[in-house]
Design an enzyme around this catalytic site. Structure first.
Site, PDB file in Angstrom:
ATOM      1  N   HIS A  11       0.841  -1.194   0.000  1.00  0.00           N
ATOM      2  CA  HIS A  11       0.000   0.000   0.000  1.00  0.00           C
ATOM      3  C   HIS A  11       0.878   1.248   0.000  1.00  0.00           C
ATOM      4  O   HIS A  11       1.597   1.501   0.962  1.00  0.00           O
ATOM      5  CB  HIS A  11      -0.903  -0.028   1.234  1.00  0.00           C
ATOM      6  CG  HIS A  11      -1.851   1.113   1.340  1.00  0.00           C
ATOM      7  ND1 HIS A  11      -2.845   1.319   0.421  1.00  0.00           N
ATOM      8  CD2 HIS A  11      -1.956   2.102   2.249  1.00  0.00           C
ATOM      9  CE1 HIS A  11      -3.534   2.388   0.770  1.00  0.00           C
ATOM     10  NE2 HIS A  11      -3.007   2.893   1.881  1.00  0.00           N
ATOM     11  N   HIS A  53      -1.438  10.600  -2.261  1.00  0.00           N
ATOM     12  CA  HIS A  53      -2.642  10.054  -1.630  1.00  0.00           C
ATOM     13  C   HIS A  53      -3.629  11.142  -1.220  1.00  0.00           C
ATOM     14  O   HIS A  53      -4.809  11.077  -1.532  1.00  0.00           O
ATOM     15  CB  HIS A  53      -2.278   9.218  -0.398  1.00  0.00           C
ATOM     16  CG  HIS A  53      -3.462   8.768   0.392  1.00  0.00           C
ATOM     17  ND1 HIS A  53      -4.316   7.784  -0.059  1.00  0.00           N
ATOM     18  CD2 HIS A  53      -3.956   9.180   1.575  1.00  0.00           C
ATOM     19  CE1 HIS A  53      -5.276   7.603   0.831  1.00  0.00           C
ATOM     20  NE2 HIS A  53      -5.081   8.447   1.828  1.00  0.00           N
TER      21      HIS A  53
END
Length: 103
Positions: A11, A53
């Site tokens: 991730h 992100h």
């Protein structure tokens, strides 16, 4: 490296050893044996796609405010690495460098 039917997905790369969503983090995930990486993309004010992100720049760069209010040129001028670890190879990671195209 798939083990026992389990797929390892990193991730945002291996963000334990390099700033998240950076080439160094992706390379570290690959070296650690991840099968895949997951990354996040956002658009700048001028429509460029960048790997980051958060909707804003505050947490992972030395910039502030919403990413969507900054042009690609402005984002390229930001530091997306030295906050992570001074002296780290990822420090000073800037989107304009060919060796590190993420922020």
């Amino acid at each position: 490296m798939q083990t026992s039917g389990v797929t390892v997905i990193a991730h945002r790369g291996n963000s334990a050893v390099a700033p998240q969503n950076t080439i160094p983090a992706f390379e570290a995930a690959w070296r650690a044996g991840a099968d895949m990486i997951e990354l996040d993309v956002q658009l700048t004010a001028d429509g460029a796609v960048v790997v980051i992100h958060d909707d804003d720049l505050d947490e992972t760069t030395d910039g502030t405010g919403p990413l969507r209010e900054h042009t690609l040129a402005q984002v390229r001028a930001l530091d997306a690495g030295s906050w992570f670890s001074p002296g780290s190879p990822a420090c000073g990671c800037r989107p304009s460098r060919r060796s590190c195209t993420c922020c």
